[in-house]
Write a protein that holds these residues in place. Structure first.
Motif, PDB file in Angstrom:
ATOM      1  N   LEU A 171      -3.359 -28.507  23.229  1.00  0.00           N
ATOM      2  CA  LEU A 171      -3.087 -30.375  23.292  1.00  0.00           C
ATOM      3  C   LEU A 171      -2.053 -31.072  22.560  1.00  0.00           C
ATOM      4  O   LEU A 171      -1.945 -31.895  22.127  1.00  0.00           O
ATOM      5  CB  LEU A 171      -4.880 -30.157  22.220  1.00  0.00           C
ATOM      6  CG  LEU A 171      -6.074 -30.045  23.206  1.00  0.00           C
ATOM      7  CD1 LEU A 171      -7.336 -29.917  22.461  1.00  0.00           C
ATOM      8  CD2 LEU A 171      -6.082 -30.458  24.169  1.00  0.00           C
ATOM      9  N   HIS A 172      -1.399 -30.253  21.739  1.00  0.00           N
ATOM     10  CA  HIS A 172      -0.441 -30.007  20.678  1.00  0.00           C
ATOM     11  C   HIS A 172       0.481 -30.833  21.468  1.00  0.00           C
ATOM     12  O   HIS A 172       1.140 -32.005  20.234  1.00  0.00           O
ATOM     13  CB  HIS A 172       0.689 -28.879  19.894  1.00  0.00           C
ATOM     14  CG  HIS A 172       1.423 -29.370  19.658  1.00  0.00           C
ATOM     15  ND1 HIS A 172       1.228 -29.731  17.871  1.00  0.00           N
ATOM     16  CD2 HIS A 172       2.949 -29.663  20.165  1.00  0.00           C
ATOM     17  CE1 HIS A 172       3.061 -29.900  17.473  1.00  0.00           C
ATOM     18  NE2 HIS A 172       3.564 -29.982  18.344  1.00  0.00           N
ATOM     19  N   LEU A 209      -0.050 -33.898  23.393  1.00  0.00           N
ATOM     20  CA  LEU A 209      -0.644 -35.305  23.722  1.00  0.00           C
ATOM     21  C   LEU A 209      -0.541 -36.074  22.876  1.00  0.00           C
ATOM     22  O   LEU A 209      -1.234 -35.608  21.007  1.00  0.00           O
ATOM     23  CB  LEU A 209      -1.886 -34.369  24.409  1.00  0.00           C
ATOM     24  CG  LEU A 209      -2.279 -33.354  25.243  1.00  0.00           C
ATOM     25  CD1 LEU A 209      -3.634 -33.395  25.541  1.00  0.00           C
ATOM     26  CD2 LEU A 209      -1.673 -33.856  26.768  1.00  0.00           C
ATOM     27  N   ASP A 241      -2.239 -38.777  20.744  1.00  0.00           N
ATOM     28  CA  ASP A 241      -3.703 -38.908  20.217  1.00  0.00           C
ATOM     29  C   ASP A 241      -5.263 -39.244  20.741  1.00  0.00           C
ATOM     30  O   ASP A 241      -6.233 -38.618  19.929  1.00  0.00           O
ATOM     31  CB  ASP A 241      -3.678 -39.638  18.332  1.00  0.00           C
ATOM     32  CG  ASP A 241      -3.002 -38.621  17.395  1.00  0.00           C
ATOM     33  OD1 ASP A 241      -2.527 -38.010  17.347  1.00  0.00           O
ATOM     34  OD2 ASP A 241      -1.887 -39.446  16.025  1.00  0.00           O
ATOM     35  N   ARG A 248      -5.177 -39.104  24.111  1.00  0.00           N
ATOM     36  CA  ARG A 248      -5.526 -38.415  24.400  1.00  0.00           C
ATOM     37  C   ARG A 248      -6.275 -36.868  24.513  1.00  0.00           C
ATOM     38  O   ARG A 248      -7.102 -36.048  25.063  1.00  0.00           O
ATOM     39  CB  ARG A 248      -4.375 -37.817  25.720  1.00  0.00           C
ATOM     40  CG  ARG A 248      -4.490 -37.636  26.764  1.00  0.00           C
ATOM     41  CD  ARG A 248      -6.058 -37.696  27.691  1.00  0.00           C
ATOM     42  NE  ARG A 248      -5.289 -37.069  28.668  1.00  0.00           N
ATOM     43  CZ  ARG A 248      -7.050 -36.335  29.733  1.00  0.00           C
ATOM     44  NH1 ARG A 248      -8.071 -37.252  28.648  1.00  0.00           N
ATOM     45  NH2 ARG A 248      -7.471 -35.366  30.716  1.00  0.00           N
ATOM     46  N   ARG A 249      -5.676 -36.894  23.160  1.00  0.00           N
ATOM     47  CA  ARG A 249      -6.323 -35.946  22.265  1.00  0.00           C
ATOM     48  C   ARG A 249      -7.703 -35.936  21.913  1.00  0.00           C
ATOM     49  O   ARG A 249      -8.504 -34.763  22.524  1.00  0.00           O
ATOM     50  CB  ARG A 249      -5.684 -35.115  21.167  1.00  0.00           C
ATOM     51  CG  ARG A 249      -5.653 -34.097  20.738  1.00  0.00           C
ATOM     52  CD  ARG A 249      -5.377 -33.197  19.411  1.00  0.00           C
ATOM     53  NE  ARG A 249      -3.388 -33.424  19.910  1.00  0.00           N
ATOM     54  CZ  ARG A 249      -2.654 -34.543  19.348  1.00  0.00           C
ATOM     55  NH1 ARG A 249      -3.179 -34.912  18.319  1.00  0.00           N
ATOM     56  NH2 ARG A 249      -1.982 -34.123  19.590  1.00  0.00           N
ATOM     57  N   GLN A 250      -7.988 -36.604  21.846  1.00  0.00           N
ATOM     58  CA  GLN A 250      -9.527 -36.960  21.218  1.00  0.00           C
ATOM     59  C   GLN A 250     -10.470 -36.818  22.625  1.00  0.00           C
ATOM     60  O   GLN A 250     -11.638 -36.657  22.786  1.00  0.00           O
ATOM     61  CB  GLN A 250      -9.566 -37.796  20.250  1.00  0.00           C
ATOM     62  CG  GLN A 250     -10.986 -38.432  20.117  1.00  0.00           C
ATOM     63  CD  GLN A 250     -11.343 -37.254  19.177  1.00  0.00           C
ATOM     64  OE1 GLN A 250     -10.257 -35.861  18.157  1.00  0.00           O
ATOM     65  NE2 GLN A 250     -12.634 -36.133  18.782  1.00  0.00           N
ATOM     66  N   GLU A 305      -0.432 -28.527  28.864  1.00  0.00           N
ATOM     67  CA  GLU A 305       0.919 -30.493  29.217  1.00  0.00           C
ATOM     68  C   GLU A 305       2.147 -29.929  29.721  1.00  0.00           C
ATOM     69  O   GLU A 305       2.443 -30.462  30.753  1.00  0.00           O
ATOM     70  CB  GLU A 305       0.861 -30.873  27.839  1.00  0.00           C
ATOM     71  CG  GLU A 305       1.265 -32.509  28.260  1.00  0.00           C
ATOM     72  CD  GLU A 305      -0.092 -33.252  29.001  1.00  0.00           C
ATOM     73  OE1 GLU A 305       1.072 -34.403  29.309  1.00  0.00           O
ATOM     74  OE2 GLU A 305      -0.116 -33.321  30.188  1.00  0.00           O
TER      75      GLU A 305
END
Length: 264
Positions: A162-163, A165, A167, A169-171, A208
């Motif tokens: 997730l690094h 992405l 914020d 999209r990560r959430q 990603e």
């Protein structure tokens, strides 16, 4: 292919023994630099790639060699990577782990012909575990053939990178996965993530960034063992074909489940 496997695996073990392991937890400050903030490169990356590039070029005269560090200095090295016979090298996958003195890290090599992944090798220098695959011939760990082994828990085990992405999209991914997937930490090393998918530790991985040196060897190892790697929209992962992101899973059914949960 057997003779080529012997040559390449021997070469990788030479790099591990002569260059990599003597400097593990023994790097001087000037031997580590940042390519970009948070993305280190060490003297081990550079010396390993130099040795591998020279040896592989001699092993198959006429084949191109594309190494991660050469491409970071000159992105045009990647031009035409989907054409002809190409060696793809990740001389030290998991550089950040290595520079911090922790495991895992790996040496990875793939051989491609016109964008098709023909063979791949992943060596864990700390355990001497060699993962190898050849197209149509299966996947092997230290010469023993392997098939994927999905986990047996109530939810599929998923390692999501997730690094890179934003914020939002990560959430969103975390929320979508909350009751559908058992989220676990990534190893920060594709050369460890792909074996985890094959050997029954993880079921699903989300990436990603999909640089060829990170995913050509492991993607073939996964597929030849019975798993699947593809872009989130189902497009095949192919060297030289543009695309963003990839889902890798221990079985095609788990791939479908992951795509539905995260992108459906």
């Amino acid at each position: 292919m057997h003779g080529l496997h012997t040559e390449v695996s021997g070469l990788m073990r030479r790099v591990a023994t002569e260059i990599m392991m003597p400097r593990f937890r023994n790097l001087a400050a000037h031997e580590v630099n940042d390519k970009t903030p948070g993305d280190p490169v060490t003297i081990v990356d550079q010396e390993s790639e130099a040795l591998l590039t020279d040896a592989l070029a001699r092993l198959l005269p006429g084949a191109r060699v594309v190494g991660e560090e050469a491409a970071s200095l000159d992105p045009t090295v990647l031009d035409g990577i989907g054409n002809g016979t190409v060696w793809i090298i990740d001389p030290l996958d998991g550089t950040k782990n290595f520079s911090e003195g922790i495991h895992p890290f790996a040496i990875m090599i793939a051989l491609t012909v016109d964008g098709e992944r023909e063979a791949g090798w992943i060596l864990d220098p700390t355990t001497d575990r060699m993962c190898h695959a050849a197209r149509g011939l299966g996947s092997f760990v230290n010469d023993e053939r392997v098939r994927t082994q999905p986990t047996t828990g109530p939810l599929p085990v998923a390692a999501l990178a997730l690094h890179y992405l934003d914020d939002e999209r990560r959430q969103d991914l975390i929320e979508r996965s909350r009751d559908a997937l058992n989220l676990v930490a990534i190893p920060r090393c594709a050369g460890e993530q792909y074996p985890r998918l094959v050997l029954g530790q993880n079921d699903i991985a989300l990436f990603e960034r999909t640089w060829p040196w990170d995913h050509a060897p492991g993607g073939l190892f996964l597929e030849e063992a019975g798993g699947r790697i593809a872009r989130p929209d189902g497009t095949p992962y192919r060297i030289g074909t543009p695309g963003v992101g990839a889902i890798a899973a221990a079985t095609p059914e788990l791939w479908d489940r992951a795509a539905t949960v995260m992108f459906g």
